[in-house]
Design a protein around this motif. Structure first.
Motif, mmCIF file in Angstrom:
data_model
loop_
_atom_site.group_PDB
_atom_site.id
_atom_site.type_symbol
_atom_site.label_atom_id
_atom_site.label_comp_id
_atom_site.label_asym_id
_atom_site.label_seq_id
_atom_site.Cartn_x
_atom_site.Cartn_y
_atom_site.Cartn_z
ATOM 1 N N GLU A 196 33.258 11.243 18.344
ATOM 2 C CA GLU A 196 32.132 11.864 17.672
ATOM 3 C C GLU A 196 31.793 11.149 16.368
ATOM 4 O O GLU A 196 30.617 10.927 16.043
ATOM 5 C CB GLU A 196 32.459 13.331 17.395
ATOM 6 C CG GLU A 196 31.427 14.075 16.584
ATOM 7 C CD GLU A 196 31.922 15.430 16.128
ATOM 8 O OE1 GLU A 196 31.280 16.039 15.253
ATOM 9 O OE2 GLU A 196 32.965 15.886 16.648
ATOM 10 N N VAL A 197 32.819 10.777 15.595
ATOM 11 C CA VAL A 197 32.590 10.098 14.319
ATOM 12 C C VAL A 197 31.855 8.786 14.540
ATOM 13 O O VAL A 197 30.915 8.443 13.807
ATOM 14 C CB VAL A 197 33.930 9.848 13.592
ATOM 15 C CG1 VAL A 197 33.710 9.061 12.301
ATOM 16 C CG2 VAL A 197 34.620 11.180 13.274
ATOM 17 N N SER A 198 32.254 8.040 15.554
ATOM 18 C CA SER A 198 31.598 6.768 15.862
ATOM 19 C C SER A 198 30.128 6.973 16.201
ATOM 20 O O SER A 198 29.270 6.180 15.798
ATOM 21 C CB SER A 198 32.307 6.073 17.026
ATOM 22 O OG SER A 198 33.634 5.714 16.692
ATOM 23 N N ASN A 205 23.779 3.781 11.030
ATOM 24 C CA ASN A 205 23.592 2.346 10.812
ATOM 25 C C ASN A 205 22.353 1.804 11.509
ATOM 26 O O ASN A 205 21.741 0.841 11.056
ATOM 27 C CB ASN A 205 24.824 1.575 11.315
ATOM 28 C CG ASN A 205 25.868 1.365 10.235
ATOM 29 O OD1 ASN A 205 25.547 0.982 9.114
ATOM 30 N ND2 ASN A 205 27.118 1.627 10.567
ATOM 31 N N SER A 206 21.985 2.432 12.619
ATOM 32 C CA SER A 206 20.901 1.905 13.448
ATOM 33 C C SER A 206 19.551 2.546 13.161
ATOM 34 O O SER A 206 18.521 1.999 13.556
ATOM 35 C CB SER A 206 21.241 2.099 14.939
ATOM 36 O OG SER A 206 22.483 1.516 15.265
ATOM 37 N N HIS A 221 30.097 23.474 6.371
ATOM 38 C CA HIS A 221 31.491 23.043 6.295
ATOM 39 C C HIS A 221 31.565 21.521 6.245
ATOM 40 O O HIS A 221 30.599 20.822 6.558
ATOM 41 C CB HIS A 221 32.270 23.539 7.515
ATOM 42 C CG HIS A 221 31.722 23.002 8.812
ATOM 43 N ND1 HIS A 221 30.642 23.575 9.437
ATOM 44 C CD2 HIS A 221 32.096 21.957 9.591
ATOM 45 C CE1 HIS A 221 30.381 22.908 10.554
ATOM 46 N NE2 HIS A 221 31.248 21.916 10.661
ATOM 47 N N SER A 222 32.705 21.027 5.825
ATOM 48 C CA SER A 222 32.928 19.587 5.813
ATOM 49 C C SER A 222 33.146 19.084 7.234
ATOM 50 O O SER A 222 33.731 19.769 8.075
ATOM 51 C CB SER A 222 34.153 19.235 4.959
ATOM 52 O OG SER A 222 33.894 19.429 3.605
ATOM 53 N N SER A 223 32.668 17.894 7.483
ATOM 54 C CA SER A 223 32.816 17.270 8.793
ATOM 55 C C SER A 223 33.051 15.787 8.582
ATOM 56 O O SER A 223 32.289 15.126 7.865
ATOM 57 C CB SER A 223 31.558 17.500 9.639
ATOM 58 O OG SER A 223 31.483 16.601 10.717
ATOM 59 N N GLU A 224 34.102 15.251 9.189
ATOM 60 C CA GLU A 224 34.380 13.827 9.049
ATOM 61 C C GLU A 224 33.221 12.987 9.563
ATOM 62 O O GLU A 224 32.838 11.982 8.960
ATOM 63 C CB GLU A 224 35.655 13.462 9.804
ATOM 64 C CG GLU A 224 36.025 11.985 9.692
ATOM 65 C CD GLU A 224 37.239 11.614 10.515
ATOM 66 O OE1 GLU A 224 37.600 10.418 10.533
ATOM 67 O OE2 GLU A 224 37.826 12.512 11.160
ATOM 68 N N THR A 228 30.894 10.590 7.159
ATOM 69 C CA THR A 228 30.740 9.167 7.481
ATOM 70 C C THR A 228 29.267 8.787 7.527
ATOM 71 O O THR A 228 28.856 7.742 6.998
ATOM 72 C CB THR A 228 31.406 8.858 8.833
ATOM 73 O OG1 THR A 228 32.798 9.172 8.763
ATOM 74 C CG2 THR A 228 31.233 7.388 9.194
ATOM 75 N N MET A 229 28.445 9.624 8.153
ATOM 76 C CA MET A 229 27.004 9.359 8.213
ATOM 77 C C MET A 229 26.391 9.344 6.815
ATOM 78 O O MET A 229 25.572 8.466 6.499
ATOM 79 C CB MET A 229 26.321 10.420 9.086
ATOM 80 C CG MET A 229 24.796 10.390 9.022
ATOM 81 S SD MET A 229 23.999 11.527 10.176
ATOM 82 C CE MET A 229 23.953 10.507 11.661
#
Length: 618
Positions: A196-198, A205-206, A221-224, A228-229
């Motif tokens: 999911e993170v990827s 990025n795209s 809530h926090s989400s990794e 990252t996004m």
């Protein structure tokens, strides 16, 4: 009594109209239009309350009703709940590892395979190895992993336009997931990611942001993945914005969100077409608190020039078949799949890109390609030499005629004829037969929703029924963050436990003690909450006890991207899965009730030290 296959689904307040979900949430939609929804929700709540008798509180864990009595009262309130018995049959036949010693409340996403399927793969590979006369060293004591992932060096636009599928297994898996998600291949392209993170990072990025573009998110809530996004967007000079939520109900401030959406002006390019200025990231509900959000926000954002990413990771199985998604189609959608519920959380992420929205992507030369994967058959390294040797034999030997009297159901013998190919085909077959998805398909959206809605609301009501006999400061033992009993809430609940003095028990300690009782719970960090001055002072007193990792930034927290998050709260989380049954939620309630004993934590800690000769690491 088992219901017939054509029995009608439960309508005891379990299913609000799909259209009503679009506009009935007065907490986060501008103009609620269906007044009858409030009445049905009230009736549903009254049914839930009746399962423990109205206004009943428990101050001693030994006074809780038995499992049998609790279930009997539950069925009286929802007499058609047994219509979901098919799920219990599936669980007993295909997921027998989910027993008293394995109760899972920490899985999100969709399960691909069943536990029984995994065990059958072990038996098959063991039998094949035993039947082989050419490889005495080939053996395995582990089940097949169904598939492996192979990383690709390709950008997202290139993968969409020219990538295709690298293996037959990947093609089959893609087709199966598209059917399961009810997504049309003529409208969307599916790209597999490592996780999911990827998927979130690749899209960030795209995505071709306009200069001074904005990223608007709706998370309590926090989400990794989200963090990252946000970081990727900050690196591109994109301004991150967020919706705000009230505390402790976690209702969205819809007026402020609407203002942020409208403030995004549509920009025309040289051809006169709309040019996206920002990306609107929207979950249908919070995966932590169960707070629901309306589909209407997607439509409003698109009308105002935003591209919309729907985070579908918290959606129930088959929920993408709902009326809402057929009406409001996002530009992008992300979901995740794991292998086996309660057994194997590894898997992959899925990024769906609407074909008409490909023009909003750019061919970036940075690390945007990292994370795109292919699904390949799961060949174990120790078996590669055997397979290679078998393939050599295939070239040197003519095919032998089949025995006309052979049993077609028996395991094929690994002789020199296509031995490596047969083994590879067996792996490919196991990897693309998604029994977990088949089970969800066979039950259907209506029954899945009914079961989850009844069980999560029963659990919420049961937790709130636990009260310390003489609490200082009048603090309840359990505090729920997000909706209480509601027919619209999702199958997740965030909560904290307080002792009789009103001091919060560290969520990590609660997780550890639950784990010792064979119950798997999650934890999360709530954020983006708006408090007035009096509420903030109250929260300072209530939330002062928390894990060290969160204590430094508990109040007035700002994340590394400069977003004002307001006070943050570390919480325990419980997420119900497709296979969760009444006994599971009762067991969790019974475990939490033990905190009514003022000495429970101390006694459990002492027992742990005595048995393990070390302290509990939190």
């Amino acid at each position: 009594m088992n219901p017939s296959s054509n029995s009608k689904p439960c309508f005891n307040g379990c299913f609000p109209s799909p259209l009503s979900l679009v506009s009935a949430e007065s907490s986060d939609t501008p103009k609620p239009r269906f007044s009858n929804v409030a009445l049905s929700n009230q009736e549903f709540a009254e049914s839930i309350y009746s399962t423990l008798h109205p206004h009943t509180y428990f101050t001693n864990h030994e006074t809780l009703p038995t499992l049998q009595d609790s279930y009997s009262n539950f069925i009286k309130a929802f007499p058609k709940f047994p219509n979901t018995f098919k799920i219990d049959e599936i669980r007993s036949q295909e997921y027998h590892h989910l027993t008293f010693s394995n109760t899972c409340f920490d899985y999100t996403g969709n399960g691909l395979f069943s536990y029984a399927q995994q065990q059958r793969s072990l038996l098959s590979t063991t039998s094949l190895a035993a039947a082989s006369s050419s490889s005495s060293t080939f053996a395995t004591t582990e089940p097949l992993s169904f598939f492996d992932v192979s990383y690709k060096s390709v950008t997202l636009p290139s993968q969409i336009l020219y990538g295709g599928h690298d293996t037959e297994l990947e093609l089959r898996m893609s087709e199966r997931i598209m059917r399961f998600m009810n997504v049309s291949e003529s409208e969307y392209t599916l790209v597999f990611t490592a996780n999911e993170v990827s998927a979130f990072k690749i899209l960030a990025n795209s995505f071709q942001f306009h200069p001074n573009g904005e990223l608007l998110t709706v998370y309590d809530h926090s989400s990794e993945a989200l963090e990252t996004m946000i970081q990727v967007c900050k690196n591109q000079a994109v301004t991150p914005l967020s919706a705000e939520f009230s505390w402790p109900s976690l209702k969205m401030n819809w007026r402020k969100l609407k203002k942020k959406i409208i403030a995004n002006k549509i920009i025309k390019n040289n051809n006169g077409n709309n040019n996206n200025k920002g990306l609107f990231v929207f979950p249908l509900r919070s995966r932590v608190t169960g707070t629901p959000h309306s589909y209407v926000w997607m439509s409003m954002a698109q009308e105002k020039g935003w591209r919309v990413l729907l985070d579908a990771c918290s959606m129930r199985p088959k929920e993408t078949s709902s009326l809402g998604l057929s009406m409001f189609k996002p530009d992008f959608m992300i979901c995740s799949f794991y292998k086996v519920f309660g057994e194997n959380p590894s898997g992959f992420g899925c990024l769906f890109v609407k074909k008409s929205s490909i023009c909003s992507l750019k061919d970036s030369c940075n690390d945007s390609a990292l994370g795109i994967v292919s699904l390949v058959p799961a060949f174990k390294k120790q078996n590669l030499s055997f397979i290679a040797a078998a393939d050599v034999d295939d070239e040197e030997n003519e095919p032998k005629p089949k025995d006309q009297c052979s049993n077609s159901n028996s395991v094929p013998k690994l002789d020199s004829f296509n031995s490596g190919k047969r083994f590879g085909h067996m792996i490919d077959t196991f990897g693309s037969e998604c029994r977990g998805l088949d089970h969800a398909d066979s039950v259907g959206l209506m029954l899945i929703n009914c079961r989850a809605r009844c069980l999560i609301n029963w659990l919420v009501n049961a937790l709130l029924s636990l009260q310390h006999p003489n609490p200082e400061n009048g603090i309840s033992m359990v505090r729920i963050y997000g909706p209480n009993v509601s027919s619209h809430r999702g199958p997740a609940v965030a909560f904290n436990i307080f002792d009789w003095k009103g001091e919060k028990i560290d969520p990590k300690l609660v997780q550890k003690l639950a784990d010792r009782n064979n119950i798997s719970l999650g934890s999360a960090f709530l954020r983006n909450m708006k408090l007035d001055k009096n509420q903030e002072e109250e929260q300072r007193a209530l939330e002062s006890s928390t894990s060290d990792d969160y204590r430094p930034g508990l109040y007035k927290k700002r994340d590394s991207h400069g977003l004002g998050l307001g006070p943050g709260i570390f919480v325990v989380t419980s997420t119900l899965g497709f296979l969760t049954n009444f006994e599971d939620v009762y067991r969790l309630w019974a475990f939490i009730s033990r905190f009514l004993d003022a000495d429970f934590v101390e006694k459990e800690t002492w027992r742990y030290v005595a048995l393990n000769q070390k302290t509990i690491d939190i």
